[in-house]
Design an enzyme around this catalytic site. Sequence first.
Site, PDB file in Angstrom:
ATOM      1  N   THR A 130       0.824  -1.181  -0.111  1.00 42.70           N
ATOM      2  CA  THR A 130       0.041   0.114   0.065  1.00 42.70           C
ATOM      3  C   THR A 130       0.887   1.354   0.126  1.00 42.70           C
ATOM      4  O   THR A 130       1.971   1.314   0.655  1.00 42.70           O
ATOM      5  CB  THR A 130      -1.001   0.016   1.190  1.00 42.70           C
ATOM      6  OG1 THR A 130      -1.452   1.012   1.355  1.00 42.70           O
ATOM      7  CG2 THR A 130       0.006  -0.348   2.638  1.00 42.70           C
ATOM      8  N   ASP A 131       0.363   2.477  -0.581  1.00 43.65           N
ATOM      9  CA  ASP A 131       0.768   3.684  -0.448  1.00 43.65           C
ATOM     10  C   ASP A 131       0.950   4.232   1.053  1.00 43.65           C
ATOM     11  O   ASP A 131       1.594   5.099   1.300  1.00 43.65           O
ATOM     12  CB  ASP A 131       0.344   4.513  -1.430  1.00 43.65           C
ATOM     13  CG  ASP A 131      -1.173   5.007  -1.174  1.00 43.65           C
ATOM     14  OD1 ASP A 131      -1.721   4.309  -0.274  1.00 43.65           O
ATOM     15  OD2 ASP A 131      -1.852   5.695  -1.770  1.00 43.65           O
ATOM     16  N   GLU A 132       0.213   3.533   1.903  1.00 44.35           N
ATOM     17  CA  GLU A 132       0.049   4.076   3.452  1.00 44.35           C
ATOM     18  C   GLU A 132       1.359   3.947   3.924  1.00 44.35           C
ATOM     19  O   GLU A 132       1.621   4.828   5.051  1.00 44.35           O
ATOM     20  CB  GLU A 132      -1.032   3.480   4.212  1.00 44.35           C
ATOM     21  CG  GLU A 132      -2.126   3.868   3.434  1.00 44.35           C
ATOM     22  CD  GLU A 132      -3.499   3.563   4.324  1.00 44.35           C
ATOM     23  OE1 GLU A 132      -3.400   3.598   5.730  1.00 44.35           O
ATOM     24  OE2 GLU A 132      -4.637   3.595   4.071  1.00 44.35           O
ATOM     25  N   LYS A 159       2.020  -3.131   7.411  1.00 44.76           N
ATOM     26  CA  LYS A 159       2.377  -3.319   6.113  1.00 44.76           C
ATOM     27  C   LYS A 159       3.811  -2.957   5.743  1.00 44.76           C
ATOM     28  O   LYS A 159       4.384  -3.435   5.080  1.00 44.76           O
ATOM     29  CB  LYS A 159       1.169  -2.676   5.087  1.00 44.76           C
ATOM     30  CG  LYS A 159       0.056  -2.983   5.122  1.00 44.76           C
ATOM     31  CD  LYS A 159      -0.202  -4.418   4.577  1.00 44.76           C
ATOM     32  CE  LYS A 159      -0.014  -4.278   3.139  1.00 44.76           C
ATOM     33  NZ  LYS A 159      -0.347  -5.895   2.616  1.00 44.76           N
TER      34      LYS A 159
HETATM   35  P1  NAD Z   1      -9.782  -7.387   2.204  1.00 49.97           P
HETATM   36  O1  NAD Z   1      -9.742  -7.072   3.639  1.00 49.97           O
HETATM   37  O2  NAD Z   1     -10.945  -7.072   1.507  1.00 49.97           O
HETATM   38  O3  NAD Z   1      -9.381  -8.805   2.000  1.00 49.97           O
HETATM   39  C1  NAD Z   1      -8.242  -9.647   2.897  1.00 49.97           C
HETATM   40  C2  NAD Z   1      -8.266 -11.039   2.612  1.00 49.97           C
HETATM   41  O4  NAD Z   1      -7.401 -11.700   3.348  1.00 49.97           O
HETATM   42  C3  NAD Z   1      -9.737 -11.725   2.957  1.00 49.97           C
HETATM   43  O5  NAD Z   1     -10.222 -12.612   1.926  1.00 49.97           O
HETATM   44  C4  NAD Z   1      -9.356 -12.531   4.187  1.00 49.97           C
HETATM   45  O6  NAD Z   1     -10.252 -13.419   4.614  1.00 49.97           O
HETATM   46  C5  NAD Z   1      -7.969 -12.820   3.973  1.00 49.97           C
HETATM   47  N1  NAD Z   1      -7.057 -13.293   5.212  1.00 49.97           N
HETATM   48  C6  NAD Z   1      -7.019 -12.089   6.480  1.00 49.97           C
HETATM   49  N2  NAD Z   1      -6.294 -12.732   7.240  1.00 49.97           N
HETATM   50  C7  NAD Z   1      -5.870 -13.925   6.699  1.00 49.97           C
HETATM   51  C8  NAD Z   1      -5.218 -15.012   7.254  1.00 49.97           C
HETATM   52  N3  NAD Z   1      -4.529 -14.818   8.410  1.00 49.97           N
HETATM   53  N4  NAD Z   1      -4.896 -15.999   6.740  1.00 49.97           N
HETATM   54  C9  NAD Z   1      -5.597 -16.010   5.154  1.00 49.97           C
HETATM   55  N5  NAD Z   1      -6.165 -15.391   4.518  1.00 49.97           N
HETATM   56  C10 NAD Z   1      -6.662 -14.222   5.576  1.00 49.97           C
HETATM   57  O7  NAD Z   1      -8.253  -6.361   1.716  1.00 49.97           O
HETATM   58  P2  NAD Z   1      -8.232  -6.049   0.372  1.00 49.97           P
HETATM   59  O8  NAD Z   1      -8.869  -4.426   0.191  1.00 49.97           O
HETATM   60  O9  NAD Z   1      -8.588  -6.727  -1.038  1.00 49.97           O
HETATM   61  O10 NAD Z   1      -6.573  -5.672   0.036  1.00 49.97           O
HETATM   62  C11 NAD Z   1      -5.768  -6.749  -0.226  1.00 49.97           C
HETATM   63  C12 NAD Z   1      -4.284  -6.310  -0.183  1.00 49.97           C
HETATM   64  O11 NAD Z   1      -3.969  -5.294  -0.830  1.00 49.97           O
HETATM   65  C13 NAD Z   1      -3.838  -6.038   1.214  1.00 49.97           C
HETATM   66  O12 NAD Z   1      -2.481  -6.847   1.554  1.00 49.97           O
HETATM   67  C14 NAD Z   1      -3.932  -4.422   1.338  1.00 49.97           C
HETATM   68  O13 NAD Z   1      -2.933  -4.158   2.193  1.00 49.97           O
HETATM   69  C15 NAD Z   1      -3.568  -4.400   0.076  1.00 49.97           C
HETATM   70  N6  NAD Z   1      -4.001  -3.201  -0.433  1.00 49.97           N
HETATM   71  C16 NAD Z   1      -5.284  -2.745  -0.351  1.00 49.97           C
HETATM   72  C17 NAD Z   1      -5.841  -1.575  -1.023  1.00 49.97           C
HETATM   73  C18 NAD Z   1      -7.075  -1.027  -0.958  1.00 49.97           C
HETATM   74  O14 NAD Z   1      -7.659   0.198  -1.339  1.00 49.97           O
HETATM   75  N7  NAD Z   1      -8.151  -1.961  -0.656  1.00 49.97           N
HETATM   76  C19 NAD Z   1      -4.716  -0.664  -1.585  1.00 49.97           C
HETATM   77  C20 NAD Z   1      -3.279  -0.917  -1.838  1.00 49.97           C
HETATM   78  C21 NAD Z   1      -3.159  -2.309  -1.067  1.00 49.97           C
HETATM   79  O1  DAU Z   2      -4.252   3.889   0.320  1.00 46.82           O
HETATM   80  C1  DAU Z   2      -4.251   2.382   0.211  1.00 46.82           C
HETATM   81  C2  DAU Z   2      -5.335   2.193   1.474  1.00 46.82           C
HETATM   82  O2  DAU Z   2      -6.676   2.397   1.235  1.00 46.82           O
HETATM   83  C3  DAU Z   2      -5.085   0.421   1.540  1.00 46.82           C
HETATM   84  O3  DAU Z   2      -4.066   0.283   2.090  1.00 46.82           O
HETATM   85  C4  DAU Z   2      -6.237   0.073   2.757  1.00 46.82           C
HETATM   86  O4  DAU Z   2      -6.374  -1.195   3.082  1.00 46.82           O
HETATM   87  C5  DAU Z   2      -7.565   0.647   2.387  1.00 46.82           C
HETATM   88  O5  DAU Z   2      -8.447   0.438   3.541  1.00 46.82           O
HETATM   89  C6  DAU Z   2      -7.475   2.167   2.219  1.00 46.82           C
HETATM   90  O6  DAU Z   2      -7.233   2.761   3.301  1.00 46.82           O
HETATM   91  P1  DAU Z   2      -8.084   4.358   3.595  1.00 46.82           P
HETATM   92  O7  DAU Z   2      -7.956   4.337   5.131  1.00 46.82           O
HETATM   93  O8  DAU Z   2      -7.445   5.396   2.933  1.00 46.82           O
HETATM   94  O9  DAU Z   2      -9.328   3.902   3.188  1.00 46.82           O
HETATM   95  P2  DAU Z   2     -10.918   4.096   3.785  1.00 46.82           P
HETATM   96  O10 DAU Z   2     -11.993   3.838   2.853  1.00 46.82           O
HETATM   97  O11 DAU Z   2     -11.029   3.287   5.245  1.00 46.82           O
HETATM   98  O12 DAU Z   2     -11.043   5.591   4.081  1.00 46.82           O
HETATM   99  C7  DAU Z   2     -10.921   6.451   2.673  1.00 46.82           C
HETATM  100  C8  DAU Z   2     -11.069   7.879   3.608  1.00 46.82           C
HETATM  101  O13 DAU Z   2     -12.305   8.115   3.983  1.00 46.82           O
HETATM  102  C9  DAU Z   2     -10.089   8.399   4.563  1.00 46.82           C
HETATM  103  O14 DAU Z   2      -9.698   9.610   4.428  1.00 46.82           O
HETATM  104  C10 DAU Z   2     -10.915   8.067   5.742  1.00 46.82           C
HETATM  105  C11 DAU Z   2     -12.405   8.454   5.225  1.00 46.82           C
HETATM  106  N1  DAU Z   2     -13.635   7.818   5.727  1.00 46.82           N
HETATM  107  C12 DAU Z   2     -13.779   6.531   5.831  1.00 46.82           C
HETATM  108  C13 DAU Z   2     -14.846   5.908   6.340  1.00 46.82           C
HETATM  109  C14 DAU Z   2     -14.829   4.549   6.332  1.00 46.82           C
HETATM  110  C15 DAU Z   2     -14.762   8.692   6.091  1.00 46.82           C
HETATM  111  O15 DAU Z   2     -14.641   9.846   6.001  1.00 46.82           O
HETATM  112  N2  DAU Z   2     -15.821   8.155   6.443  1.00 46.82           N
HETATM  113  C16 DAU Z   2     -15.948   6.911   6.904  1.00 46.82           C
HETATM  114  O16 DAU Z   2     -16.896   6.051   7.102  1.00 46.82           O
END
Ligand code: NAD
Ligand code: DAU
Length: 351
Positions: A130-132, A159
């Site tokens: 992630t970019d975080e 991460k």
């Molecule tokens: P998600 O939370 O939707 O899914 C996570 C999955 O991992 C689920 O299917 C869960 O059952 C599985 N999991 C969790 N713990 C586990 C364990 N101990 N053993 C096996 N499986 C397990 O997550 P996502 O949003 O699909 O993110 C996937 C990956 O991408 C993560 O590594 C996250 O850090 C990264 N990522 C997410 C975003 C985003 O915006 N969602 C952006 C950049 C990177």
């Molecule tokens: O940048 C990549 C990341 O993006 C991933 O690594 C994470 O797994 C993914 O969850 C996401 O993180 P964020 O914290 O940016 O996503 P989230 O959807 O939780 O929140 C997006 C923005 O919206 C953040 O600034 C918080 C705000 N927010 C979020 C929720 C859930 C609100 O204002 N209200 C809300 O109810």
Amino acid sequence: MKTVLVTGGCGFIGANFLNHFVPRIPDVTFVNIDKLTYAGNPLSVESLQALDNYRFEQVDICDADAVLKVMKRHMPDTVVHFAAESHVDRSIHGPGDFIHTNVVGTLNLLDACRTIWKDFEGKRFHHVSTDEVYGSLGDDGFFTENTPYDPSSPYSASKASSDHLVRAWYRTYGLPVTITNCSNNYGPYQFPEKLIPVMILNVLERKPLPVYGQGLNVRDWLYVTDHCDAIMTVLNKGKVGDTYNVGGNCERANIDVVHAICDIVSDLKNIDRNDSRNLITYVTDRPGHDFRYAIDATKIKAELGWSPSETFETGMRKTVQWYLDNVDWIDGVRSGKYLEWMERNYSQRGK
Ligand code: NAD
Ligand code: DAU
């Protein structure tokens, strides 16, 4: 690539990755290992069950023995590691699971690869990150692959730790790794705890739209299949040991995202746009809330030729339409535990 082991393939991005590539690459076997936590839903990959090149195994990546066994059974040449605890707000309420899954789970996978791969020729461990990890930007600038790590939340710290482990296994043991650090994804199958699905469902159900702080924090949005294509591009063309930043050059303040969702849902459901926007409720901010993320994706574009296909407008319309069309999936993931989480996160946020 002959056998690709995907971790977390029942989560949001993993399921999109599998749904996109399993039917398109029939000569590659995809093995999905997932613990099926609250965020993992077998329904998201249901249509793959019938395909010969797809297998599912319920495995917890924190269980080193189970990870090694499943690796030995399938002998993948490629691992794509999505599995993680992924929600920042949950990491603030309970960091322990994030350290176990994201750090120890990654360690177990790296060690299992080292054990089963007698030589590293044609092998690859791809880590989805992630970019975080880079922390927060001010009004200007972009994250590049050389930006120093500066994570703010327990999630991003976990991460960052996993990224360091992956690089260490490359430098120390020569494990052939690549890493992608991607910005915020949106699209089908995203668990309704994240900003975009929370807002879509709350507008539909005429519930308050909880915007943290002033709604001015900025995220850089990417449609999920564009992220999946970027990962496949890195698997095919990326340089071993390298990191690639992935982003859509699509910065939006949260309040603008929420306005866009209000407008799209209102138009599709014949509701007055202002009535929807009036549901917006400013609530107490997230502690340690990073102000702005913005990715410089020059490296993956210039070196590997990747670029996103969807704009924010096309991607957001597809996403809203998907949530309107998939009521069964939504009902399936909103169990008692889901309602407990929503109560826990939002009831403590004063207006
Ligand atoms: P998600 O939370 O939707 O899914 C996570 C999955 O991992 C689920 O299917 C869960 O059952 C599985 N999991 C969790 N713990 C586990 C364990 N101990 N053993 C096996 N499986 C397990 O997550 P996502 O949003 O699909 O993110 C996937 C990956 O991408 C993560 O590594 C996250 O850090 C990264 N990522 C997410 C975003 C985003 O915006 N969602 C952006 C950049 C990177
Ligand atoms: O940048 C990549 C990341 O993006 C991933 O690594 C994470 O797994 C993914 O969850 C996401 O993180 P964020 O914290 O940016 O996503 P989230 O959807 O939780 O929140 C997006 C923005 O919206 C953040 O600034 C918080 C705000 N927010 C979020 C929720 C859930 C609100 O204002 N209200 C809300 O109810």
